[in-house]
Scaffold this active site. Structure first.
Site, PDB file in Angstrom:
ATOM      1  N   ALA A   1       0.827  -1.213   0.000  1.00  0.00           N
ATOM      2  CA  ALA A   1       0.000   0.000   0.000  1.00  0.00           C
ATOM      3  C   ALA A   1       0.859   1.261   0.000  1.00  0.00           C
ATOM      4  CB  ALA A   1      -0.936  -0.007   1.208  1.00  0.00           C
TER       5      ALA A   1
ATOM      6  N   ASN B   1      -6.205   3.498  10.504  1.00  0.00           N
ATOM      7  CA  ASN B   1      -5.449   2.348  10.995  1.00  0.00           C
ATOM      8  C   ASN B   1      -5.261   2.351  12.509  1.00  0.00           C
ATOM      9  OD1 ASN B   1      -3.811   4.637  10.131  1.00  0.00           O
ATOM     10  ND2 ASN B   1      -2.075   3.484  10.908  1.00  0.00           N
TER      11      ASN B   1
ATOM     12  N   GLN C   1      -6.774  -0.614   5.216  1.00  0.00           N
ATOM     13  CA  GLN C   1      -7.427  -1.235   6.374  1.00  0.00           C
ATOM     14  C   GLN C   1      -8.842  -1.723   6.081  1.00  0.00           C
ATOM     15  OE1 GLN C   1      -6.276  -2.121   9.253  1.00  0.00           O
ATOM     16  NE2 GLN C   1      -4.306  -1.047   9.365  1.00  0.00           N
TER      17      GLN C   1
ATOM     18  N   SER D   1      -3.457  -3.312   0.188  1.00  0.00           N
ATOM     19  CA  SER D   1      -2.336  -4.093   0.701  1.00  0.00           C
ATOM     20  C   SER D   1      -2.814  -5.518   0.959  1.00  0.00           C
ATOM     21  CB  SER D   1      -1.858  -3.466   2.017  1.00  0.00           C
ATOM     22  OG  SER D   1      -0.920  -4.303   2.639  1.00  0.00           O
TER      23      SER D   1
ATOM     24  N   HIS E   1      -1.127  -7.694   3.177  1.00  0.00           N
ATOM     25  CA  HIS E   1      -0.763  -8.266   4.484  1.00  0.00           C
ATOM     26  C   HIS E   1      -1.695  -7.889   5.631  1.00  0.00           C
ATOM     27  CE1 HIS E   1       1.286  -4.958   6.796  1.00  0.00           C
ATOM     28  NE2 HIS E   1       1.306  -4.410   5.596  1.00  0.00           N
TER      29      HIS E   1
ATOM     30  N   THR F   1       9.963  -7.023 -12.830  1.00  0.00           N
ATOM     31  CA  THR F   1       9.402  -8.371 -12.979  1.00  0.00           C
ATOM     32  C   THR F   1       8.356  -8.623 -11.907  1.00  0.00           C
ATOM     33  OG1 THR F   1      11.465  -9.163 -13.907  1.00  0.00           O
ATOM     34  CG2 THR F   1       9.979 -10.831 -12.985  1.00  0.00           C
TER      35      THR F   1
ATOM     36  N   CYS G   1       2.868   1.491  12.797  1.00  0.00           N
ATOM     37  CA  CYS G   1       3.692   2.098  11.757  1.00  0.00           C
ATOM     38  C   CYS G   1       4.355   3.379  12.227  1.00  0.00           C
ATOM     39  CB  CYS G   1       2.872   2.366  10.500  1.00  0.00           C
ATOM     40  SG  CYS G   1       2.364   0.854   9.695  1.00  0.00           S
TER      41      CYS G   1
END
Lengths: 397, 125
Positions: free
Chosen positions: A76, A156, A184, A204, A206, A244, A329
């Protein structure tokens, strides 16, 4: 106490779902889908490209987007940077003003700061004490030279849901491209980009039981959202994000999206039950309250103020529970939460605040263990605290 | 940012065991001092009972990080049973060394020094 702490920090990151791990592993080994998806001259390459496109379709299905509107990124943070820096730079000839809110994730705030260093002007709209950004306040901040606005869907730290529908309407009416940070909310709230008039949206994996290191940016085709790339070399992802493609990461995000499509409602019911159990347990001794609007938040995030204690001591004294103080974060920085501060809370209130975020695999029994350990430590710290009366009232601070 | 203290660390032991935690009941021979950190809102309160120039009882209360709580407990362990001059001997350097405080936690030692020196000054009047 179990040997592993009860993990209540899913807003920071989630464990990878075993089905996602299986899908990712199938893309790594010699017998798997390991080839370069850009190698269309042979079958293994085409198989990898197919896996990438299946994942893109899954994300599109989860969000109501057209698969052609999704660009893979490293997460993200990169998607947000591409949207904000790329969007503002592309439209710089038309205007150099950007609007955001004071409670955004650091990825947004720091990207905006970088724009200021390039000569853009940035207006940061305040939120109310409930943690919500008023669509009217955002509308008032728009100017004729505004080229971009960026607001998060779900905060978040507090879990508070912003009124993205109204904000999108305001921006759409003013002809300003709106970027929404949905890190989120993906898989936690229904998102229908076919209906919601936002230009760009960041995702995102994860936070959704997928792997770290993969995310995506939605770029609307009609009316077309335009960005200047941040990187050059190779022309991947229509030249917007060269490099890639990481097939295993993308396949993992795709599988996480497929699971979320099936489980969105079930997950939310499960999390609502756990959050209520946590809240009912922790509120028992009194002096515990929500930070942010308790009725307009996702069930998976509880940001609580516990009067009379210091969060850092609670973290240290309750090692059997893994939880956050403010945003994970921003915890690399000693600064107190900019979100709680923007909501009008002082230093002492912020230090007495904690974020608890259960997840898909959290059990009611684990919540009970966590509540018991937290209550015991809260009682001990309150006994030590000169800011707490034994009668249960916090002293004036 | 949270500090992590291994179990062998002096801050950890005092934070967990908190010897000398509490408050002395109001009495003519009991003095109380409180200091607040402008940086992070931490609060340390020290109560002492003085008889014949001796700190016969010392108790602390603290709102703050583990280092702040450990500083309160350290004060009690160093002061109880000592003459009032021991209050003047409390220093940031001694606390920082005794508790192996990280540089980011020296402000907790400042609070401890403040309350000790305040009590000493008031007793000297």
């Amino acid at each position: 106490m179990s040997s592993q702490p009860v993990y209540l920090d899913h807003a920071a990151t989630t464990p990878v779902d075993p089905r996602v791990i299986d899908r990712m592993q199938a893309c790594l080994g010699r017998k798997g889908v390991f080839a370069n998806p850009a190698s269309d001259s042979h079958a293994p390459g085409r198989a990898a490209a197919r896996e990438v496109e299946l994942a893109r379709q899954a994300l599109a299905e989860l969000t109501g987007a057209d698969p052609r509107e999704l660009v893979w990124t490293s997460g993200a943070t990169e998607a947000i940077n591409l949207a904000i820096l790329g969007g503002a730079r592309f439209h710089a000839g038309r205007g150099r003003h950007v609007v955001t809110s004071a409670i955004e994730h650091r990825a947004t705030l720091d990207a905006c700061r970088a724009l200021e260093a390039e000569g853009f002007e940035v207006t940061r709209v305040d939120c109310g004490s409930d943690g919500r950004v008023s669509p009217q306040a955002l509308a008032d901040a728009l100017r004729p030279d505004t080229v971009l606005a960026s607001v998060m869907h779900v905060n978040n730290e507090t879990g508070v849901i912003q009124d993205i529908e109204s904000i999108a309407g305001v921006c759409s009416e003013a002809g300003v491209a709106l970027h929404v940070d949905a890190a989120q909310s993906l898989g936690k709230l229904p998102i229908d980009l076919g209906r919601l008039p936002v230009a760009m949206m960041s995702f995102s994996a994860h936070k959704l039981y997928g792997p770290k290191g993969i995310g995506a940016l939605f770029l609307r085709r009609r009316p077309r959202a335009r960005v200047t790339p941040l990187m050059y070399g190779g022309g991947h992802e229509r030249g917007l994000r060269p490099g890639t493609l990481a097939t295993h990461q993308i396949a993992g995000m795709g599988e996480a999206c497929r699971i979320a499509i099936q489980r969105l409602e079930q997950d939310q019911q499960h999390l609502s039950g756990l959050a209520d159990r946590l809240w009912q347990g922790l509120r028992r001794p009194g002096g515990v309250s929500f930070n942010g609007d308790p009725d307009r938040r996702i069930p998976g995030i509880l940001n609580l103020h516990v009067a009379g204690i210091d969060g850092e001591s609670l973290v240290a004294g309750a090692p059997g529970v893994a939880f956050a103080l403010g945003s994970a974060c921003t915890s690399a920085s000693p600064e107190p939460s900019h979100v709680l501060r923007a909501m009008g809370h002082d230093e002492q209130h912020i230090r007495a605040s904690l974020r608890l975020s259960p997840g898909r695999f959290t059990t009611a029994a684990e919540i009970d263990v966590a509540v018991a350990e937290l209550l015991a430590e809260i009682a001990r710290l309150r006994e030590l605290s000169p800011l707490w009366h034994s009668g249960g009232e916090a002293l004036p601070q | 940012m949270s500090e992590y203290y291994p179990e062998s660390h002096p801050v950890w032991r005092l934070f967990r065991e908190t010897p000398g935690a509490g408050e002395l009941a109001e009495a003519p021979d009991v003095l109380v001092s409180e200091a607040r950190s402008p940086a992070d809102g931490a609060v340390l309160r020290l109560s002492v009972q003085v008889m014949d120039g001796v700190l016969v009882q010392v108790r602390f209360k603290a709102f703050g990080c583990p280092a702040c709580i450990a500083c309160g407990a350290w004060l009690v362990s160093r002061l109880e049973g000592q003459g009032t001059e021991a209050l003047a001997g409390v220093s940031v350097v001694a606390l920082a060394e005794g508790l192996q405080l990280p540089a980011t936690r020296r402000h907790c030692a400042v609070l401890a020094e403040e309350v000790a020196h305040d009590l000493h000054a008031r007793l000297a009047r």
